[in-house]
Design a protein around this motif. Structure first.
Motif, PDB file in Angstrom:
ATOM      1  N   GLN A   1      -8.367   1.377   0.792  1.00 54.26           N
ATOM      2  CA  GLN A   1      -8.262   2.708   1.366  1.00 54.26           C
ATOM      3  C   GLN A   1      -6.967   2.832   2.150  1.00 54.26           C
ATOM      4  N   GLY A   2      -6.325   3.991   2.025  1.00 56.22           N
ATOM      5  CA  GLY A   2      -5.091   4.223   2.754  1.00 56.22           C
ATOM      6  C   GLY A   2      -4.683   5.675   2.639  1.00 56.22           C
ATOM      7  N   ASN A   3      -3.518   5.999   3.179  1.00 58.07           N
ATOM      8  CA  ASN A   3      -3.044   7.365   3.028  1.00 58.07           C
ATOM      9  C   ASN A   3      -2.372   7.509   1.658  1.00 58.07           C
ATOM     10  N   PRO A   4      -2.080   8.726   1.215  1.00 54.71           N
ATOM     11  CA  PRO A   4      -1.539   8.896  -0.139  1.00 54.71           C
ATOM     12  C   PRO A   4      -0.258   8.125  -0.406  1.00 54.71           C
ATOM     13  N   THR A   5       0.600   7.994   0.587  1.00 55.48           N
ATOM     14  CA  THR A   5       1.833   7.228   0.394  1.00 55.48           C
ATOM     15  C   THR A   5       1.516   5.763   0.123  1.00 55.48           C
ATOM     16  N   GLN A   6       0.554   5.218   0.871  1.00 58.47           N
ATOM     17  CA  GLN A   6       0.151   3.835   0.637  1.00 58.47           C
ATOM     18  C   GLN A   6      -0.496   3.663  -0.734  1.00 58.47           C
ATOM     19  N   VAL A   7      -1.286   4.662  -1.140  1.00 59.07           N
ATOM     20  CA  VAL A   7      -1.902   4.625  -2.474  1.00 59.07           C
ATOM     21  C   VAL A   7      -0.821   4.552  -3.549  1.00 59.07           C
ATOM     22  N   ALA A   8       0.213   5.376  -3.403  1.00 58.89           N
ATOM     23  CA  ALA A   8       1.317   5.371  -4.372  1.00 58.89           C
ATOM     24  C   ALA A   8       2.029   4.028  -4.381  1.00 58.89           C
ATOM     25  N   GLU A   9       2.275   3.469  -3.205  1.00 62.91           N
ATOM     26  CA  GLU A   9       2.984   2.190  -3.109  1.00 62.91           C
ATOM     27  C   GLU A   9       2.188   1.064  -3.760  1.00 62.91           C
ATOM     28  N   GLN A  10       0.876   1.033  -3.508  1.00 63.71           N
ATOM     29  CA  GLN A  10       0.054  -0.037  -4.072  1.00 63.71           C
ATOM     30  C   GLN A  10      -0.053   0.078  -5.589  1.00 63.71           C
ATOM     31  N   THR A  11      -0.061   1.300  -6.087  1.00 65.33           N
ATOM     32  CA  THR A  11      -0.111   1.492  -7.542  1.00 65.33           C
ATOM     33  C   THR A  11       1.223   1.133  -8.174  1.00 65.33           C
ATOM     34  N   ARG A  12       2.291   1.570  -7.551  1.00 69.43           N
ATOM     35  CA  ARG A  12       3.629   1.283  -8.062  1.00 69.43           C
ATOM     36  C   ARG A  12       3.918  -0.221  -8.088  1.00 69.43           C
ATOM     37  N   SER A  13       3.468  -0.950  -7.084  1.00 67.86           N
ATOM     38  CA  SER A  13       3.749  -2.380  -6.993  1.00 67.86           C
ATOM     39  C   SER A  13       2.876  -3.214  -7.919  1.00 67.86           C
TER      40      SER A  13
ATOM     41  N   ASP B   1      -4.836  -1.349 -10.032  1.00 73.75           N
ATOM     42  CA  ASP B   1      -4.736  -0.803 -11.388  1.00 73.75           C
ATOM     43  C   ASP B   1      -4.626   0.713 -11.391  1.00 73.75           C
ATOM     44  N   VAL B   2      -5.316   1.343 -10.435  1.00 69.93           N
ATOM     45  CA  VAL B   2      -5.449   2.800 -10.433  1.00 69.93           C
ATOM     46  C   VAL B   2      -5.268   3.312  -9.007  1.00 69.93           C
ATOM     47  N   GLY B   3      -4.566   4.406  -8.867  1.00 65.57           N
ATOM     48  CA  GLY B   3      -4.462   5.092  -7.588  1.00 65.57           C
ATOM     49  C   GLY B   3      -5.068   6.479  -7.698  1.00 65.57           C
ATOM     50  N   ILE B   4      -5.782   6.907  -6.656  1.00 64.39           N
ATOM     51  CA  ILE B   4      -6.403   8.231  -6.660  1.00 64.39           C
ATOM     52  C   ILE B   4      -6.114   8.899  -5.330  1.00 64.39           C
ATOM     53  N   ALA B   5      -5.467  10.059  -5.372  1.00 66.87           N
ATOM     54  CA  ALA B   5      -5.156  10.790  -4.139  1.00 66.87           C
ATOM     55  C   ALA B   5      -4.748  12.208  -4.507  1.00 66.87           C
ATOM     56  N   THR B   6      -4.562  13.011  -3.480  1.00 68.47           N
ATOM     57  CA  THR B   6      -4.134  14.393  -3.686  1.00 68.47           C
ATOM     58  C   THR B   6      -2.640  14.542  -3.462  1.00 68.47           C
ATOM     59  N   GLU B   7      -2.119  13.938  -2.411  1.00 65.70           N
ATOM     60  CA  GLU B   7      -0.701  14.040  -2.101  1.00 65.70           C
ATOM     61  C   GLU B   7       0.063  12.839  -2.669  1.00 65.70           C
TER      62      GLU B   7
ATOM     63  N   THR C   1      -6.518  16.722  -7.130  1.00 68.07           N
ATOM     64  CA  THR C   1      -6.629  15.278  -7.031  1.00 68.07           C
ATOM     65  C   THR C   1      -6.130  14.668  -8.328  1.00 68.07           C
ATOM     66  N   ARG C   2      -5.284  13.647  -8.196  1.00 68.95           N
ATOM     67  CA  ARG C   2      -4.682  13.005  -9.354  1.00 68.95           C
ATOM     68  C   ARG C   2      -5.037  11.521  -9.414  1.00 68.95           C
ATOM     69  N   LEU C   3      -5.073  11.025 -10.632  1.00 63.78           N
ATOM     70  CA  LEU C   3      -5.251   9.598 -10.864  1.00 63.78           C
ATOM     71  C   LEU C   3      -3.923   9.060 -11.375  1.00 63.78           C
ATOM     72  N   ALA C   4      -3.441   7.971 -10.784  1.00 59.11           N
ATOM     73  CA  ALA C   4      -2.120   7.448 -11.119  1.00 59.11           C
ATOM     74  C   ALA C   4      -2.204   6.063 -11.740  1.00 59.11           C
ATOM     75  N   LEU C   5      -1.305   5.825 -12.692  1.00 59.24           N
ATOM     76  CA  LEU C   5      -1.157   4.533 -13.348  1.00 59.24           C
ATOM     77  C   LEU C   5       0.318   4.167 -13.334  1.00 59.24           C
ATOM     78  N   ARG C   6       0.599   2.878 -13.226  1.00 54.39           N
ATOM     79  CA  ARG C   6       1.988   2.448 -13.259  1.00 54.39           C
ATOM     80  C   ARG C   6       2.517   2.515 -14.692  1.00 54.39           C
ATOM     81  N   ARG C   7       3.696   3.088 -14.846  1.00 55.86           N
ATOM     82  CA  ARG C   7       4.299   3.205 -16.169  1.00 55.86           C
ATOM     83  C   ARG C   7       4.502   1.819 -16.784  1.00 55.86           C
ATOM     84  N   GLY C   8       4.270   1.740 -18.090  1.00 61.67           N
ATOM     85  CA  GLY C   8       4.546   0.509 -18.804  1.00 61.67           C
ATOM     86  C   GLY C   8       3.517  -0.584 -18.630  1.00 61.67           C
ATOM     87  N   THR C   9       2.368  -0.258 -18.044  1.00 61.38           N
ATOM     88  CA  THR C   9       1.337  -1.265 -17.796  1.00 61.38           C
ATOM     89  C   THR C   9       0.316  -1.289 -18.926  1.00 61.38           C
TER      90      THR C   9
END
Length: 314
Positions: A128-140, A144-150, A270-278
């Motif tokens: 659990q984290g804020n949307p920026t942290q969600v993006a960072e953890q997914t990008r790194s 496997d999956v990030g879910i957030a609005t911002e 609300t969006r679900l994010a995946l890292r490109r190329g994974t």
């Protein structure tokens, strides 16, 4: 050159060029990691880092390319491991999900028990984290999956799938004077102290935009990281709450009223994010289909390949 050296290189960059910090994360001595980086530079014949004495201050132009290439190499190595696990351990593994409190508390409880029943040998890890942290953890690749609005849609390294739209409501104790205001207006809300989400969190940008457009400055007396904390302080009389409608439960929150404010604020997605190329394990596709049924495997693959069309919901 070896993969360990590439890992050390990326860790130093991720820690803001702090060799001690990278060494601590990797459980290696600082001299050890410095020696390995020097050996890599010697083998490549270029300096990766700009140095002032013993301190690293920047990446050299060549270093920026080396680090980007190292990241791709490590990413593809992780993909190779996933491919092997998919065929060797088809229904066994770890599913890491990074998300905000609202999603973890009010949306995922409808999804994760069904997933766990389908994949009893997949270990679920929820961050659990804020949307920026969600993006960072997914990008790194930490999850496997990030879910957030911002934040997710702004990250070019991520493929994002819009899953559902939602709006917010005004939370007040039962019998509160604001509940009698018909129709409910932003001007009426602005007469009261407000408790709502922190700036980094769920839909705060839509909240700010609505008041600004009306020339109003809301009196936000407390910003909180999650809906349950907002409810606590509304109950204490600190103000009226503005929360995601999904965060209100008629049975559990019977001491409150939730006033519909969908006409006052722009809807959020609300969006679900995946890292490109994974390379995605089969159970990741299954989780996505449970969370957002509009995305079967073919639609997810099309999004990852950049071939999705409007008809795919993207």
């Amino acid at each position: 050159m070896n993969l360990q050296q590439l890992k050390y290189l990326c860790a130093i960059v991720d820690k803001g060029l702090n060799v001690s910090g990278a060494a601590a994360v990797l459980s290696i001595s600082q001299p050890g990691i410095s020696k390995q980086v020097r050996q890599l530079e010697d083998e490549l014949g270029v300096e990766v880092f700009v140095r002032q004495g013993k301190r690293l201050t920047d990446l050299t132009p060549a270093g920026k390319i080396v680090v980007a290439t190292a990241r791709r190499a490590l990413h593809e190595l992780a993909n190779l491991r996933r491919v092997a696990e998919e065929y060797r351990l088809e229904d066994e593994g770890v599913l890491g999900i990074a998300t905000t409190h609202t999603q973890a508390r009010y949306v995922l409880p409808r999804i994760l028990p069904r997933f766990a029943e389908r994949f009893p040998r997949v270990h679920l890890v929820l961050h659990q984290g804020n949307p920026t942290q969600v993006a960072e953890q997914t990008r790194s690749g930490e999850v496997d999956v990030g879910i957030a609005t911002e934040a997710l849609a702004d990250d070019a390294s991520l493929v994002t799938l819009p899953c559902y739209r939602w709006n917010r409501g005004v939370l007040v104790p039962r019998g509160h004077p604001l509940a009698k205001r018909r129709p409910l207006t932003l001007e009426a809300i602005a007469e009261w102290p407000i408790v709502t989400y922190d700036f980094a969190f769920t839909g705060r940008s839509a909240f700010n935009a609505a008041f600004t457009a009306r020339g109003l400055e809301p009196n936000v007396v407390l910003s909180a990281l999650d809906s349950d904390v907002i409810k606590t302080y509304v109950a204490l009389g600190m103000g009226v709450g503005i929360i995601a409608q999904m965060a209100w439960d008629a049975t559990r929150d019977r001491d409150f009223e939730l006033l519909d404010a969908g006409h006052l604020f722009a809807a959020s997605t609300t969006r679900l994010a995946l890292r490109r190329g994974t390379f995605l394990r089969g159970y990741v596709y299954e989780f996505i289909a449970l969370f957002a049924p509009r995305y079967p495997r073919a639609a997810v693959d099309a999004a990852l390949a950049g071939t999705a069309s409007e008809g795919d919901g993207l």
